[in-house]
Design a protein around this motif. Structure first.
Motif, mmCIF file in Angstrom:
data_model
loop_
_atom_site.group_PDB
_atom_site.id
_atom_site.type_symbol
_atom_site.label_atom_id
_atom_site.label_comp_id
_atom_site.label_asym_id
_atom_site.label_seq_id
_atom_site.Cartn_x
_atom_site.Cartn_y
_atom_site.Cartn_z
ATOM 1 N N PHE A 101 66.432 39.804 60.583
ATOM 2 C CA PHE A 101 67.340 40.883 60.189
ATOM 3 C C PHE A 101 68.372 41.077 61.308
ATOM 4 C CE2 PHE A 101 63.377 41.668 58.032
ATOM 5 C CZ PHE A 101 63.757 42.056 56.751
ATOM 6 N N ASP A 102 69.556 41.573 60.915
ATOM 7 C CA ASP A 102 70.574 41.889 61.917
ATOM 8 C C ASP A 102 70.448 43.352 62.327
ATOM 9 O OD1 ASP A 102 71.421 43.209 59.719
ATOM 10 O OD2 ASP A 102 73.314 42.126 59.471
ATOM 11 N N LYS A 103 71.458 43.866 63.028
ATOM 12 C CA LYS A 103 71.381 45.250 63.529
ATOM 13 C C LYS A 103 71.443 46.264 62.391
ATOM 14 C CE LYS A 103 73.306 44.342 68.133
ATOM 15 N NZ LYS A 103 74.366 44.687 69.108
ATOM 16 N N ARG A 104 72.057 45.872 61.280
ATOM 17 C CA ARG A 104 72.108 46.771 60.124
ATOM 18 C C ARG A 104 70.931 46.563 59.189
ATOM 19 N NH1 ARG A 104 78.008 46.536 57.609
ATOM 20 N NH2 ARG A 104 77.107 48.308 56.469
ATOM 21 N N HIS A 105 69.956 45.832 59.698
ATOM 22 C CA HIS A 105 68.702 45.612 58.978
ATOM 23 C C HIS A 105 68.920 44.911 57.639
ATOM 24 C CE1 HIS A 105 67.226 48.225 62.082
ATOM 25 N NE2 HIS A 105 67.942 49.264 61.622
ATOM 26 N N ARG A 106 69.777 43.902 57.644
ATOM 27 C CA ARG A 106 69.985 43.065 56.471
ATOM 28 C C ARG A 106 69.504 41.651 56.782
ATOM 29 N NH1 ARG A 106 76.162 44.015 54.781
ATOM 30 N NH2 ARG A 106 76.375 43.478 56.988
ATOM 31 N N ILE A 107 69.014 40.964 55.755
ATOM 32 C CA ILE A 107 68.436 39.635 55.959
ATOM 33 C C ILE A 107 69.545 38.662 56.348
ATOM 34 C CG2 ILE A 107 67.293 37.695 54.801
ATOM 35 C CD1 ILE A 107 65.790 39.660 53.109
ATOM 36 N N ILE A 108 69.291 37.892 57.432
ATOM 37 C CA ILE A 108 70.261 36.878 57.843
ATOM 38 C C ILE A 108 69.643 35.482 57.829
ATOM 39 C CG2 ILE A 108 71.581 38.475 59.252
ATOM 40 C CD1 ILE A 108 70.107 37.350 61.685
ATOM 41 N N GLY A 109 68.315 35.353 57.726
ATOM 42 C CA GLY A 109 67.693 34.044 57.702
ATOM 43 C C GLY A 109 66.185 34.166 57.711
ATOM 44 N N ALA A 110 65.545 33.020 57.761
ATOM 45 C CA ALA A 110 64.086 33.004 57.769
ATOM 46 C C ALA A 110 63.602 31.704 58.396
ATOM 47 C CB ALA A 110 63.546 33.154 56.347
ATOM 48 N N ASN A 111 62.335 31.694 58.789
ATOM 49 C CA ASN A 111 61.722 30.506 59.369
ATOM 50 C C ASN A 111 60.264 30.455 58.933
ATOM 51 O OD1 ASN A 111 61.645 28.164 60.998
ATOM 52 N ND2 ASN A 111 60.543 29.321 62.558
ATOM 53 N N MET A 112 59.750 29.252 58.701
ATOM 54 C CA MET A 112 58.419 29.087 58.135
ATOM 55 C C MET A 112 57.589 28.177 59.045
ATOM 56 S SD MET A 112 57.303 27.371 54.513
ATOM 57 C CE MET A 112 58.587 28.271 53.662
ATOM 58 N N ARG A 113 56.339 28.591 59.310
ATOM 59 C CA ARG A 113 55.375 27.742 59.999
ATOM 60 C C ARG A 113 54.210 27.497 59.046
ATOM 61 N NH1 ARG A 113 54.344 31.069 65.514
ATOM 62 N NH2 ARG A 113 56.427 31.964 65.742
ATOM 63 N N THR A 114 53.698 26.260 59.053
ATOM 64 C CA THR A 114 52.583 25.931 58.165
ATOM 65 C C THR A 114 51.399 25.474 59.001
ATOM 66 O OG1 THR A 114 53.395 23.676 57.913
ATOM 67 C CG2 THR A 114 54.088 25.276 56.271
ATOM 68 N N TYR A 115 50.204 25.636 58.428
ATOM 69 C CA TYR A 115 48.967 25.342 59.139
ATOM 70 C C TYR A 115 48.004 24.608 58.215
ATOM 71 C CZ TYR A 115 50.837 29.083 62.059
ATOM 72 O OH TYR A 115 51.649 29.862 62.826
ATOM 73 N N LEU A 116 47.462 23.487 58.709
ATOM 74 C CA LEU A 116 46.285 22.829 58.156
ATOM 75 C C LEU A 116 46.406 22.567 56.658
ATOM 76 C CD1 LEU A 116 43.681 21.833 59.465
ATOM 77 C CD2 LEU A 116 42.552 23.857 58.551
ATOM 78 N N LEU A 117 47.274 21.644 56.254
ATOM 79 C CA LEU A 117 47.385 21.220 54.864
ATOM 80 C C LEU A 117 46.142 20.413 54.478
ATOM 81 C CD1 LEU A 117 49.086 20.847 52.253
ATOM 82 C CD2 LEU A 117 49.920 18.729 53.283
ATOM 83 N N GLU A 118 45.587 20.678 53.317
ATOM 84 C CA GLU A 118 44.395 19.978 52.836
ATOM 85 C C GLU A 118 44.825 18.655 52.200
ATOM 86 O OE1 GLU A 118 40.427 20.783 50.077
ATOM 87 O OE2 GLU A 118 42.232 21.943 49.751
ATOM 88 N N LYS A 119 44.838 17.581 53.045
ATOM 89 C CA LYS A 119 45.296 16.284 52.542
ATOM 90 C C LYS A 119 44.255 15.604 51.665
ATOM 91 C CE LYS A 119 46.198 14.359 56.461
ATOM 92 N NZ LYS A 119 46.664 13.285 57.384
ATOM 93 N N SER A 120 42.999 15.902 51.858
ATOM 94 C CA SER A 120 41.956 15.214 51.091
ATOM 95 C C SER A 120 42.069 15.487 49.600
ATOM 96 C CB SER A 120 40.574 15.663 51.585
ATOM 97 O OG SER A 120 40.412 17.047 51.398
#
Length: 1721
Positions: free
Chosen positions: A97-116
């Motif tokens: 969020f920026d200073k006016r509390h509006r969405i400006i972007g996002a970021n994603m982290r992923t953990y332990l995909l079940e490949k089997s």
């Protein structure tokens, strides 16, 4: 929203507010077990942020953030046994969020995909959604190149055996995924690249291997799945084929290639597929992060963590170990935030606080991640050259067993270990831990893929940081995908080699530590998702599992500490800065702490709500919100005051400026307007004077010219018109004279010619008749002597007959005297009419004289015109004075106009008010009319129900009476056999009792009771008299109701008769003639009967030798009989001739001669000119009769004198009818003449008045008035003629119909009589001309039977007919058709006794059958159908217009002609009502034992009740146990009832009423048992009832009976079931229940609520306060206090008219009925 019940939006709003208020980063941690709803909760939280905040630019970042969800779900979610959309990886999304509390972007982290999961799925599970979406969209044109098909065709998608998720359309999901990719900026080419890689993975899974030996394998040449995979991946087929079956081994000295076994090749193939999918997953996540990355500096963020929950299965491996390790870390973070840090803060601030014990999972975490912990030992074993799972297990046992309380060893296994987690104990199998931790694939296979010509595929392996082992290929479980930057970082060459040594567990531990650091740096918010059950069942709540989850995630401890703690806190400076607005100036001190204390003591009175620490103030829950509300109110009040003052000042300044400017403008404008108005007035006055004089000059000049021209034109035109009119009158007068003489001559000529022809015809006919009579007399004279010897006693009879003839002659003379008197009266009246006519002619001549006077008056008018010119000169002077007066009045007119406009406005307002009131009145009247209509319908149904209840009571008493009579007959000993006729007497008495009036009934009962009383048998007379009195009262009530109905019908008919005027004069004459014809036919029948009796008497009294066929006496007798038959034939021919002349004469009658008589003899009498001709004709007829009488005296032995006398009697009757008809015609003609005289008088008076008026008018008006008068007169005459023409047309049509009917009946009678003549008679007299035309025999839809066969007919057709036997194959309603055809024949014969006997026997027989077999549904249904059909036939062929309009023309010919059977229709309707009530009782007896068991006790939906174990299932057969019924039993029984009624041809409307009654019984019995049984009032039973009701509604839908009203009868039961299922706690719930249960009474609602019994622990009883609330809300409802429904209630039945299209003449009687004695007519 923050005050709502626990909701995901409330949590999201709290996080957003704290971020905006405290300027701190926030985190929302969504946790819970698999299938608890974590993914959906995280999705809703992100949707809330996207909706509330919006984006800072036009790029719509919030839409992109939401669009990432479908993509990640399609590639990372799959169906498991616990969840249809289970996330098989963890993710943490940071929304910036920026200073006016509006969405400006996002970021994603992923953990332990079940490949089997890519290569293996358990039973009832699926692979990742994207594979099934591709298979569902395989038919799209752009996907043809992928060469996909059904999901069951691929090894990687069919192992779970469940390729489809119920309620999910994979094709639609694929469209949404592609749309999300487009929104995130993934181009079409990249999308197709992703789909190519995924399709290649599916084809790779279908690659098969063939074993050469135990250590090597090969792939078949040109293997299709592998070739498709190579084509999609753009790699070399031979190279890929080689490295799938071989591997490279590297040593210190050399490198060599070794073949691998089939199992190892399969594992290598699966490892390659998992590795490709993991790389593709990583690439998509990186691309999504690049799209969501913002160039603007991020001010704050909110993180949403959606990570896997705690898992425990039958077999737990490395994947479950990592998942549970992550949950231990999250639980520790939760404990640190909620418990440890909270209590440490309290102790540091020195707040009075008691420490709370809570579970600390730090020992478990140490066991996993500390030095020599489980992960450390696992990594150490992976680095060992010959490390195995068994050696690693032994190290664990040696290191931790008996040293750590949280580590245990299973008793029966040496390859597993147990860890005591915070949630539960979990047993892990060591097999596969090392291989999954290494996570390696063959390096050569990766190199082949990197050499691909497909550009996207090498991109996946550019930053490959995984360890590629040259020694083994294993199937790994889940792999870690960490956050990757947009641009790859460049490292040292040795760094990659070092990274290759990191294991999966080591990477996962590092990423988990990084996640914990992020969460600890933010303010966390927790969402705990609780799974209701482990079976994915809806509406099922496992309370033990829920409590276990709540305890495991620390919610119970959280509740305990939150209840005693202070969740909100402020420093003193922050509090002072925030709430300074709430302080007054005097409250502000130099010391901030004391200032805050003083303010809080004033604002919050309860001191327990806050505490003062060293540096902070602590508040309990809700207090900060209260202070925020006070602060907001204060600021709002100050803001309003400032705005008020400033706005007032600004508007005041603006108003003063505008006012000053407006005054200046008005001053100048008004001066200019005044000057312009003065100038206008001067010009207007001058122009008016000029116009006045000029217009006067022009109009006067024009008037003089027009006047001169008009006078000249009028003079010439009037002369021309007068001359034309004179010539026209003269021509018309002469034409009338000519027409008069010509028409008179033609009429006299036609009259003479007609009279001559008629007299000639009469002479010829009389001559022929005289010859025949002479011949007969000669034959009689020859045989009289012998007949006289045989029968001497006939002379006395002949004398008596002669006396009767004399008396008839005297009567005839009296009639002749009356006829002469009538002729005298007629002549006198005609003379009067002639005198009146002459007087009218004189008045007409006087009118002509008056026209001469008109001419003289015109001359006087010319003189008057000269005087008029003088007066015009005087008028001019008067007009000058009028001009002056006009100017004075103009001002007055203007004033009046203004007043008029005001009055008009008031008038319009009043008119508008009147119109609105009229609309309101009409609406009120319409509402009242609708209400009255509904009330009348209810009254009609009540009256019909009351009447049918009386019928039911009457039938019950009648049955009781029959039973008593049978008991009396059993008690009475009958010694004599002569009393066997009692049964027939009883049946006749019973029929009279059934159909006669009340008096007949009261007379019949004592006659039946006399016989037992005479024999002195003991009898309970009091009971008998009570029954008799009750029957009398019922009959009286029935008669009163019938009278009321008849009175209403008479009122309707009377109103219709007033509207339609029907000419009745001619109809009365025709009815009289038809009655006379019927009398003649009846006398003819009597003569036939007497003749037959005479033949029998002769054959019985005479000796055998005399009456033998060869005896002379026998021959003489036969000759006499033949002569009698000849006489009858002659009479028939006379009748035919007379009727044919009547028909021809009626066709020749003109419209004005409608009063002429219908017989030819009467016409002859009318044509006779005077009394002499009439007397002469009478004397001739008398002489003929007298001569025949004298011959009869002389020939006394002839037995045909009786016939001669009868013929004379008929002639006398004919003359009498002629005299009466002539009398009526004279009276009608006299009345018509009187009416004409009166109308002529009125016309004369009107003419004189008009003439007097015309003389007073000027010539122009006189001409117009005369023309108008002529037009009016001609119009009236034209209308009168049209009315007469219409009446004549109606009369002609009616006469033609009657003549056709008469001719048809006469032909049939003559054909029947000709058939009775014996062959001997025809041979004896061959010379007998027969001129009567014969009609071909045709079936008329009637059945003939003999009177003695009536009992046999009733026995075979009603008493012994079985519906299951013969009646099954018959036409529906055949017995009713047969009975009605028999009734038609009796009506055709005009046999009243036969009709009544047949109908009475039919009704009594039906009653006997129903009494005998009244418990059989098929019998009752069969006779109900036939009774209704018999009733419809009586209506259809009754001849009434209302019923005839539904028939064909052929059917209308079959209508009844002689009898009106309306009374019997009412009796049959009552019988049908009784049969219907008996049918309902039979239905109720059959359905009663099934309803409770099938609707309530039987568990149709297995496992809903929850009381029984889920594994126990009941049998679903129609009868589960002996004596137990199910819903299927009820449905089968309903199907049986419906099929039987349809097979019997029952009316569809009647079937609907029966079905409605059946459903009412089912609903009433079920509801009554529900109200009386406490064990049935539960939530699960309500669901069971609703399912059963839906099955009944489905049955109605299948039978097309939804509009029968049956569904509405189940409404109380449906509402009772809904009442068991709805929420019953709050006032809103009470309001909903009151509005929902409108078909239940208050007592029933309260009873259900009191009986409501919870089946499990999650349900609660209904509180007493809630029941009282319901009672208070329903106290104004006016309903019955009765608790139970009346299950015996029967709805009033109606029998709508249903005509049959079946033609009666086409009906064939089957031989199986045994009705051979009946013949078709």
């Amino acid at each position: 929203m923050g005050d709502m019940d626990p909701h995901i939006f409330a949590v999201a709003e709290e996080a957003y507010k704290q971020m905006a208020r405290d300027e701190r980063n926030q985190s929302i941690i969504v946790s819970g077990e698999s299938g608890a709803g974590k993914t959906v909760s995280a999705k809703y939280a992100m949707r809330y942020f996207a909706t509330v905040s919006g984006s800072a630019s036009e790029a719509n970042v919030e839409e992109k953030v939401l669009a990432s969800n479908p993509i990640m779900e399609s590639i990372g979610n799959a169906k498991t046994t616990r969840n249809d959309n289970s996330s098989r990886f963890g993710k943490y999304i940071e929304i910036g969020f920026d200073k006016r509390h509006r969405i400006i972007g996002a970021n994603m982290r992923t953990y332990l995909l079940e490949k089997s999961r890519v290569v293996f799925q358990a039973e009832e599970e699926r692979n990742y959604h994207i594979f099934y979406q591709l298979c569902a969209s395989a038919k799209l044109p752009e996907f043809k190149m992928l060469r996909l098909g059904d999901a069951n065709n691929f090894h990687y998608t069919k192992q779970g055996g469940s390729p489809v998720i119920e309620g999910v359309d994979d094709a639609k999901e694929m469209a949404q995924t592609r749309q999300a990719c487009t929104l995130l900026g993934i181009s079409e080419s990249y999308q197709m690249g992703i789909f190519r890689i995924l399709a290649g993975i599916l084809h790779l899974g279908n690659v098969g291997f063939m074993s050469r030996d135990s250590d090597s394998c090969t792939i078949p040449p040109r293997h299709e799945p592998l070739s498709i995979f190579c084509d999609l991946m753009a790699v070399d087929f031979e190279e890929m084929c080689h490295w799938l079956c071989h591997r490279k081994l590297a040593t210190a000295a050399e490198t060599y290639i070794k073949p691998i076994s089939k199992l190892q090749a399969t594992n290598a193939r699966d490892a390659l597929a998992k590795h490709i999918y993991a790389k593709l997953f990583n690439w998509i996540v990186d691309h999504v992060n690049q799209v969501l990355h913002s160039a603007v500096k991020q001010h704050s963020f909110i993180g949403v963590l959606d990570i896997y929950g705690f898992e425990t299965f039958e077999i737990n491996s490395f994947e479950q170990f990592c998942i549970n390790y992550a949950n231990e870390k999250l639980q520790q973070q939760f404990n640190m935030h909620v418990f440890k840090l909270e209590q440490e803060e309290y102790m540091k601030e020195q707040i009075p606080w008691t420490l709370i014990d809570f579970y600390d999972n730090q020992p478990c975490i140490n066991l996993i991640e500390s030095k020599l912990g489980i992960l450390d030992l696992l990594d150490e074993e992976c680095r060992m050259p010959k490390g195995t799972d068994d050696t690693w297990a032994q190290k664990l046992y040696n290191t931790h067993l008996n040293k750590c309380a949280l580590f245990e060893k299973p008793r029966l296994s040496n390859k597993a270990f147990i860890i005591q987690h915070f949630a539960d104990k979990v047993e892990y199998q060591c097999e596969g831990f090392l291989e999954k931790n290494k996570d390696t694939v063959f390096e050569e296979q990766i190199k082949v893929l990197k050499s691909s010509k497909f550009k996207m595929l090498p991109e996946l392996f550019q930053d490959d940081e995984k360890a590629i082992s040259p020694s083994s290929a294993t199937s790994s479980g889940r792999t870690l995908l960490t956050r990757t930057p947009a641009k790859p970082t460049k490292g040292r060459p040795g760094q990659a080699a070092k990274e290759h040594k990191k294991t999966v567990g080591h990477q996962f531990r590092n990423s988990l530590h990084l996640l914990m650091e992020t969460l600890n740096a933010t303010t966390p918010h927790y969402v705990r998702c609780i799974k209701p059950n482990d079976f994915k069942f809806p509406f099922t709540f496992d309370e033990k599992r829920a409590v276990q989850q709540l305890r495991a995630c620390g919610v119970l401890e959280t509740i305990r500490i939150s209840a005693a703690g202070f969740p909100s806190r402020w420093t003193y400076q922050e509090f002072f800065s925030r709430y300074r607005v709430l302080m007054k100036q005097k409250d502000v001190l130099s010391e901030r702490k004391q200032t805050c204390k003083n303010v809080l003591e004033k604002l919050i009175k309860d001191k327990d709500k806050y505490q003062f620490g060293k540096t902070k103030i602590f508040f309990r829950a809700g207090q900060v919100a209260y202070l925020e509300k006070l602060r907001a109110d204060k600021l709002r009040a100050a803001c309003i005051r400032i705005q008020k003052t400033i706005r007032g000042w600004l508007l005041r300044k603006k108003f003063l400026r505008m006012r000053k400017a407006a005054i200046t403008v008005q001053r100048y404008v008004r001066g200019h307007q005044a000057r312009c108005y003065a100038k206008f007035l001067r010009r207007t006055k001058a122009a008016t004077i000029i116009q006045k004089y000029w217009r006067m000059y022009v109009i006067r000049r024009r008037y003089k010219i027009c006047r001169t021209a008009t006078i000249v034109l009028q003079s010439y035109l009037r002369g021309y018109l007068a001359r034309n009119r004179y010539r026209k009158i003269l021509r018309e007068h002469k034409a009338v004279i000519i027409q008069k003489w010509v028409r008179g001559w033609l009429a006299r000529t036609y009259y003479k010619r007609s009279t001559h022809a008629i007299i000639y015809l009469q002479c010829c006919f009389r001559r022929m008749m005289a010859k025949r009579e002479l011949k007969k007399l000669k034959i009689e004279a020859r045989s009289v002597e012998r007949y006289k010897k045989l029968h001497i006693g006939m002379e006395n009879k002949i004398m008596q007959l002669q006396r009767k003839v004399d008396e008839q002659n005297k009567d005839y003379k009296c009639l002749m005297e009356k006829l002469t008197n009538l002729e005298g009266i007629y002549n006198s009246e005609t003379e009067k009419l002639r005198s009146d006519l002459e007087r009218l002619q004189l008045s007409e001549e006087e009118a002509k004289i008056a026209t001469g006077r008109v001419l003289s008056l015109q001359e006087e008018i010319a003189k008057l015109r000269k005087d008029l010119e003088q007066t015009q000169c005087e008028k001019k002077s008067i007009e000058e004075c009028a001009d002056r007066y006009k100017q004075e009045t103009e001002q007055l007119v203007s004033n009046l106009k203004e007043e008029n406009t005001l009055l008009k406005q008031e008038k319009e307002a009043l008119n508008h008010l009147i119109v609105e009131q009229a609309k309101e009145m009409t609406e009120m009247m319409e509402k009242k009319l609708i209400e009255e209509t509904k009330q009348l319908e209810l009254d009609l149904n009540d009256e019909r129900l009351r009447y049918q209840n009386l019928l039911n009571e009457f039938s019950r008493l009648e049955e009781r009476y029959d039973d008593l009579k049978e008991e009396m007959t059993l008690m009475i000993n009958v010694p004599k056999p002569g009393h066997k006729r009692t049964d027939s007497t009883h049946s006749s008495n019973e029929s009279e009792y059934t159909f006669s009036s009340e008096i007949a009934e009261t007379e019949d009962i004592p006659s039946r009771t006399e016989e037992p009383s005479e024999k002195k048998v003991p009898l309970d007379m009091s009971l008998f008299l009570k029954l008799q009195k009750r029957v009398t009262e019922l009959e009286q009530e029935k008669q009163v109701m019938q009278d009321e109905l008849d009175r209403k019908e008479e009122q309707v008919l009377r109103s219709k008769a007033k509207e339609e005027e029907r000419p009745q004069i001619r109809g009365a004459e025709l009815e009289y003639e038809s009655l006379k014809r019927q009398e003649l036919e009846s006398e003819n029948k009597k003569l036939k009967n007497e003749l037959n009796e005479l033949r029998k008497a002769l054959s019985e009294k005479s000796a055998p030798e005399v009456t033998a066929p060869g005896a002379p006496a026998y021959r003489v007798l036969m000759e006499q009989l033949t002569s009698v038959s000849e006489e009858l034939d002659v009479r028939k021919e006379e009748v035919l001739i007379l009727r044919s002349q009547l028909v021809s004469q009626k066709e020749a009658i003109q419209p004005k001669n409608t009063m002429t008589d219908s017989t030819i003899l009467l016409e002859d009498v009318q044509k006779m000119k005077d009394k002499g001709e009439i007397a002469q004709a009478y004397i001739g007829l008398k002489e003929t009769n007298r001569s025949s009488a004298m011959d009869g005296h002389e020939l006394n032995e002839d037995g045909e004198l009786l016939l001669v006398y009868e013929g004379l009697k008929q002639a006398n009757r004919l003359l009498e009818s002629q005299l009466q008809s002539q009398k009526r015609s004279h009276e009608n003609e006299a009345e018509a003449l009187r009416g004409e005289i009166q109308s002529l008088k009125e016309e004369n008076n009107r003419q004189q008045q008009l003439l007097a008026q015309n003389l007073q008018l000027p010539p122009e008006a006189r001409i117009e008035a005369s023309l108008q008068h002529e037009i009016t007169r001609l119009t009236n005459e034209n209308l009168d003629l049209m009315e007469q023409l219409e009446k004549q047309d109606k009369t002609v049509r009616k006469l033609k119909k009657q003549l056709k009917v008469f001719a048809k009946k006469i032909g049939e009678l003559e054909v029947g009589q000709m058939e009775n003549i014996s062959p001997g008679q025809i041979i004896d007299e061959p010379i007998r001309p027969v001129n009567i035309p014969r009609k071909e025999k045709d079936f008329q839809g009637m059945l003939e039977y003999k009177k003695e066969d009536e009992q046999k007919l009733v026995k075979n057709l009603i008493l012994e007919l079985k519906p299951r036997g013969v009646a099954v194959n018959l036409i529906p309603g055949l017995p009713a058709y047969i009975l009605f055809m028999c009734v038609r024949h009796a009506d055709y014969l005009n046999d009243d006794q036969k009709v009544r006997s047949l109908l009475t026997s039919t009704i009594n027989s039906i009653k006997k059958v129903l009494k005998k077999r009244g418990d059989d549904f098929e019998t009752v249904s069969f006779w109900l159908s036939n009774t209704c059909r018999f009733l419809h036939c009586l209506k259809q062929y009754s001849g009434e217009e209302g019923f005839m309009k539904h028939n064909t023309s052929r059917q209308n010919e079959h209508c009844l002609t002689n009898f009106d059977l309306a009374e019997y229709r009412q009796v049959l309707s009552d019988l049908a009502i009784q049969i219907y009530q008996q049918l309902v009782r039979v239905l109720e007896n059959i359905l009663q034992p099934m309803i409770v068991s099938g609707m309530l006790e039987h568990e149709t939906i297995q496992g809903v009740s929850g009381v029984k174990p889920t594994g126990l299932r009941k049998r679903t057969s129609s009868i589960a146990d002996e004596g137990t019924y199910t819903l299927d039993s009820i449905l089968r029984q309903l199907n049986s009832f419906h099929s039987v009624m349809c097979q019997h041809g029952m009316d569809p409307e009647l079937i609907k009423q029966v079905v409605k009654q059946m459903f009412y019984i089912v609903g009433a019995v079920t509801l009554n048992n529900l109200l009386l049984r406490k064990d049935m009032c539960s939530w699960s039973k309500g669901m069971q009832i609703r399912y059963n009701v839906s099955q009944l509604e489905e049955w109605l839908r299948d039978k097309n009976l939804m509009n029968s009203g049956a569904k509405e009868t189940l409404e109380p039961l449906i509402q009772a079931a809904q009442l068991l299922q709805v929420k019953k706690k709050t006032d809103d719930d009470a309001e909903a229940i009151c509005s929902m249960c409108n078909a239940l009474t208050t007592a029933q609602i309260v009873k259900v609520l009191n009986l409501y019994t919870p089946v499990n622990e999650f349900e609660e009883r209904v509180s007493v306060s809630f029941i009282r609330t319901i009672q208070m809300r329903l106290r104004d409802r006016k309903d019955s206090p009765q608790l139970l429904m009346d299950a015996k209630h029967i709805f009033p039945v109606t029998f709508p008219f249903n005509p049959s299209s079946l033609a009666l003449e086409t009906i064939q009687i089957p031989a199986s009925l045994g009705l051979g004695f009946i013949s078709r007519v």
